[in-house]
Design a protein around this motif. Structure first.
Motif, mmCIF file in Angstrom:
data_model
loop_
_atom_site.group_PDB
_atom_site.id
_atom_site.type_symbol
_atom_site.label_atom_id
_atom_site.label_comp_id
_atom_site.label_asym_id
_atom_site.label_seq_id
_atom_site.Cartn_x
_atom_site.Cartn_y
_atom_site.Cartn_z
ATOM 1 N N GLY A 1 36.945 29.338 94.964
ATOM 2 C CA GLY A 1 37.687 30.354 94.229
ATOM 3 C C GLY A 1 37.474 31.770 94.732
ATOM 4 O O GLY A 1 38.202 32.675 94.353
ATOM 5 N N ASP A 2 36.481 31.974 95.582
ATOM 6 C CA ASP A 2 36.154 33.322 96.050
ATOM 7 C C ASP A 2 35.919 33.271 97.551
ATOM 8 O O ASP A 2 34.970 32.642 98.024
ATOM 9 C CB ASP A 2 34.910 33.849 95.336
ATOM 10 N N LYS A 3 36.770 33.932 98.324
ATOM 11 C CA LYS A 3 36.675 33.864 99.783
ATOM 12 C C LYS A 3 35.430 34.554 100.318
ATOM 13 O O LYS A 3 35.050 34.331 101.475
ATOM 14 C CB LYS A 3 37.920 34.495 100.422
ATOM 15 N N CYS A 4 34.789 35.395 99.512
ATOM 16 C CA CYS A 4 33.618 36.134 99.974
ATOM 17 C C CYS A 4 32.317 35.611 99.384
ATOM 18 O O CYS A 4 31.266 36.229 99.556
ATOM 19 C CB CYS A 4 33.763 37.620 99.650
ATOM 20 N N SER A 5 32.376 34.517 98.673
ATOM 21 C CA SER A 5 31.192 33.993 97.990
ATOM 22 C C SER A 5 30.619 32.806 98.765
ATOM 23 O O SER A 5 31.233 31.740 98.825
ATOM 24 C CB SER A 5 31.539 33.578 96.554
ATOM 25 N N VAL B 1 36.535 37.530 107.593
ATOM 26 C CA VAL B 1 36.784 38.215 106.318
ATOM 27 C C VAL B 1 36.354 39.670 106.396
ATOM 28 O O VAL B 1 37.046 40.568 105.900
ATOM 29 C CB VAL B 1 36.040 37.484 105.168
ATOM 30 N N SER B 2 35.213 39.925 107.037
ATOM 31 C CA SER B 2 34.734 41.310 107.147
ATOM 32 C C SER B 2 35.698 42.155 107.973
ATOM 33 O O SER B 2 35.897 43.340 107.684
ATOM 34 C CB SER B 2 33.337 41.337 107.766
ATOM 35 N N ASP B 3 36.329 41.553 109.005
ATOM 36 C CA ASP B 3 37.320 42.290 109.803
ATOM 37 C C ASP B 3 38.532 42.669 108.952
ATOM 38 O O ASP B 3 39.063 43.788 109.060
ATOM 39 C CB ASP B 3 37.775 41.444 110.995
ATOM 40 N N VAL B 4 38.970 41.730 108.091
ATOM 41 C CA VAL B 4 40.112 42.006 107.213
ATOM 42 C C VAL B 4 39.764 43.109 106.217
ATOM 43 O O VAL B 4 40.563 44.035 105.985
ATOM 44 C CB VAL B 4 40.538 40.722 106.473
ATOM 45 N N VAL B 5 38.574 43.041 105.634
ATOM 46 C CA VAL B 5 38.147 44.056 104.662
ATOM 47 C C VAL B 5 38.042 45.422 105.338
ATOM 48 O O VAL B 5 38.448 46.449 104.775
ATOM 49 C CB VAL B 5 36.801 43.660 104.025
ATOM 50 N N GLU B 6 37.515 45.444 106.560
ATOM 51 C CA GLU B 6 37.384 46.710 107.284
ATOM 52 C C GLU B 6 38.759 47.325 107.567
ATOM 53 O O GLU B 6 38.943 48.539 107.421
ATOM 54 C CB GLU B 6 36.641 46.479 108.596
ATOM 55 N N SER B 7 39.711 46.481 107.975
ATOM 56 C CA SER B 7 41.074 46.987 108.225
ATOM 57 C C SER B 7 41.696 47.549 106.954
ATOM 58 O O SER B 7 42.382 48.573 106.979
ATOM 59 C CB SER B 7 41.949 45.863 108.784
ATOM 60 N N THR B 8 41.442 46.885 105.816
ATOM 61 C CA THR B 8 41.966 47.361 104.538
ATOM 62 C C THR B 8 41.331 48.697 104.150
ATOM 63 O O THR B 8 42.012 49.601 103.647
ATOM 64 C CB THR B 8 41.706 46.320 103.433
ATOM 65 N N GLU C 1 39.019 51.636 98.544
ATOM 66 C CA GLU C 1 38.873 51.322 97.131
ATOM 67 C C GLU C 1 37.513 50.688 96.892
ATOM 68 O O GLU C 1 36.902 50.113 97.806
ATOM 69 C CB GLU C 1 39.986 50.364 96.674
ATOM 70 N N ASN C 2 37.050 50.771 95.650
ATOM 71 C CA ASN C 2 35.759 50.179 95.307
ATOM 72 C C ASN C 2 35.756 48.667 95.494
ATOM 73 O O ASN C 2 34.723 48.079 95.815
ATOM 74 C CB ASN C 2 35.403 50.520 93.855
ATOM 75 N N GLU C 3 36.924 48.044 95.326
ATOM 76 C CA GLU C 3 37.000 46.588 95.421
ATOM 77 C C GLU C 3 36.593 46.109 96.813
ATOM 78 O O GLU C 3 35.852 45.131 96.951
ATOM 79 C CB GLU C 3 38.421 46.125 95.101
ATOM 80 N N GLU C 4 37.067 46.812 97.850
ATOM 81 C CA GLU C 4 36.727 46.414 99.214
ATOM 82 C C GLU C 4 35.248 46.620 99.504
ATOM 83 O O GLU C 4 34.612 45.806 100.178
ATOM 84 C CB GLU C 4 37.574 47.207 100.218
ATOM 85 N N LEU D 1 32.335 43.843 100.634
ATOM 86 C CA LEU D 1 31.330 43.978 101.689
ATOM 87 C C LEU D 1 29.931 43.677 101.152
ATOM 88 O O LEU D 1 29.112 43.048 101.830
ATOM 89 C CB LEU D 1 31.371 45.390 102.274
ATOM 90 N N LEU D 2 29.657 44.112 99.927
ATOM 91 C CA LEU D 2 28.361 43.821 99.310
ATOM 92 C C LEU D 2 28.177 42.320 99.099
ATOM 93 O O LEU D 2 27.086 41.777 99.314
ATOM 94 C CB LEU D 2 28.230 44.569 97.985
ATOM 95 N N ASP D 3 29.250 41.634 98.681
ATOM 96 C CA ASP D 3 29.180 40.179 98.496
ATOM 97 C C ASP D 3 28.894 39.471 99.819
ATOM 98 O O ASP D 3 28.103 38.516 99.880
ATOM 99 C CB ASP D 3 30.493 39.657 97.904
ATOM 100 N N LEU D 4 29.537 39.933 100.877
ATOM 101 C CA LEU D 4 29.308 39.330 102.192
ATOM 102 C C LEU D 4 27.880 39.584 102.667
ATOM 103 O O LEU D 4 27.235 38.690 103.237
ATOM 104 C CB LEU D 4 30.308 39.893 103.206
ATOM 105 N N GLU D 5 27.379 40.787 102.423
ATOM 106 C CA GLU D 5 25.995 41.095 102.791
ATOM 107 C C GLU D 5 25.017 40.202 102.030
ATOM 108 O O GLU D 5 24.033 39.712 102.594
ATOM 109 C CB GLU D 5 25.690 42.561 102.510
ATOM 110 N N LYS D 6 25.292 39.994 100.751
ATOM 111 C CA LYS D 6 24.426 39.131 99.945
ATOM 112 C C LYS D 6 24.449 37.701 100.480
ATOM 113 O O LYS D 6 23.409 37.037 100.546
ATOM 114 C CB LYS D 6 24.874 39.171 98.482
ATOM 115 N N SER D 7 25.631 37.227 100.864
ATOM 116 C CA SER D 7 25.754 35.880 101.426
ATOM 117 C C SER D 7 24.943 35.759 102.714
ATOM 118 O O SER D 7 24.279 34.744 102.948
ATOM 119 C CB SER D 7 27.221 35.548 101.696
#
Length: 324
Positions: free
Chosen positions: A94-98, A165-172, A178-181, A185-191
């Protein structure tokens, strides 16, 4: 859920026994004690746990260790029994970054091999569905090494997915911060922190297996073990690289956002100063005191011109010094 699987004479998998989550079927001890079988246990209930304890004489602490989500990778020898716990990567659909990791317990007995976990891993499903070539339940050492090899492959696959995913977030973020992006990044770092910790623990277990003389290792097994160790080191290096990139990216964008905020506040302050000049001058001429040009018919116009002139000069000076 409990399954008993065995390779038949045609080297194909026979599913000797299956007990689903809602099944009330009694557990047959003769099936569990069948030689050269693989017993796959997922999220076992109390009856299945007791069956493993009583029928196969597995210590309760070994089962609980495999079902403990906080258990770290380790290898333990208890008489003729070997307990191996490895961390397996898991991706939340359900979560692409989790991404996270959970332990998988592997218990090697004289006649059987048992895997125990709280979740149903795609890693285990590949073996259950017969997708792995040259997988035989009677080759227990090779089966363990195949599990370890496929597990490392999943780490590498998920790490590449994190990179995309990080490349897509960086491009966005480059288009719209926005805070969402930033939270993504924080979720990816935690992973990545989970992955690095688990991979290092798995690496220590692999080094111990390399030195261990408890299980027989043939030439093909040693080559496979070498491949697992090499891929694990590669996964650790990839996790470190991605973690450094994500950390640098997040810090860079946080700095950019802070700098943009400072620029906005600087412009607003400069505009406030420019607009304050007419207010000050008009306030002085509005007092009941004697001021220049107060009796002149053109005094009000001169006040306006003076205000505009001073405001224009201050605006020019602020703009020249890149403050407006």
């Amino acid at each position: 859920m409990l399954q008993v699987i065995k390779t038949n004479s045609d080297f194909k998998l026979d599913y000797l026994y299956f007990r689903g989550e809602d099944s009330n079927k009694e557990i047959d001890p003769t099936i569990l004690k069948e030689k050269n079988t693989w017993i796959s246990v997922t999220d076992p209930d109390e009856e299945e746990i007791l069956a493993l304890q009583n029928m196969l004489e597995i210590p309760e602490e070994h089962i609980k260790a495999a079902l403990d989500e906080e258990e770290k990778s380790r290898l333990e020898i208890d008489g003729d029994m070997l307990l191996l716990i490895i961390d397996v990567p898991l991706h939340s659909e359900g979560d692409k970054c989790s991404f996270t990791t959970l332990p998988l317990g592997i218990i090697l007995l004289k006649d059987n091999i048992i895997t125990i976990s709280t979740e149903r891993f795609p890693l285990v499903d590949e073996f259950v569905k017969g997708r792995i070539k040259e997988f035989f339940t009677y080759k227990k050492t090779r089966f363990i090494l195949q599990l370890l090899f496929r597990n490392t492959s999943y780490y590498l696959f998920y790490l590449r997915q994190i990179g995309r995913v990080s490349d897509v977030v960086e491009s966005t973020l480059k288009k719209n911060m926005e805070n969402e992006e930033l939270l993504l990044l924080l979720d990816l770092e935690k992973s990545l922190v989970y992955f690095k910790t688990s991979l290092k623990s798995n690496e220590l277990v692999l080094d111990k297996i390399m030195r261990l003389q408890f299980v027989k290792k043939y030439q093909d097994d040693m080559e496979l073990l070498d491949d697992v160790i090499i891929d694990t080191k590669q996964a650790i290096e990839m996790a470190n690289i991605y973690s450094s990139i994500l950390s640098g990216t997040r810090d860079a964008f946080s700095t950019i956002m802070s700098n943009n905020l400072n620029n906005v506040m600087k412009r607003l302050t400069s505009i406030t100063v420019v607009l304050a000049i007419p207010t000050i001058i008009s306030g002085i001429w509005g007092m009941n005191v004697s001021v220049p040009f107060a009796a002149n018919n053109f005094g009000f116009g001169l006040v306006i011109l003076l205000s505009i002139a001073i405001s224009g000069f201050i605006a020019y000076w602020l703009n020249k010094n890149k403050m407006l």
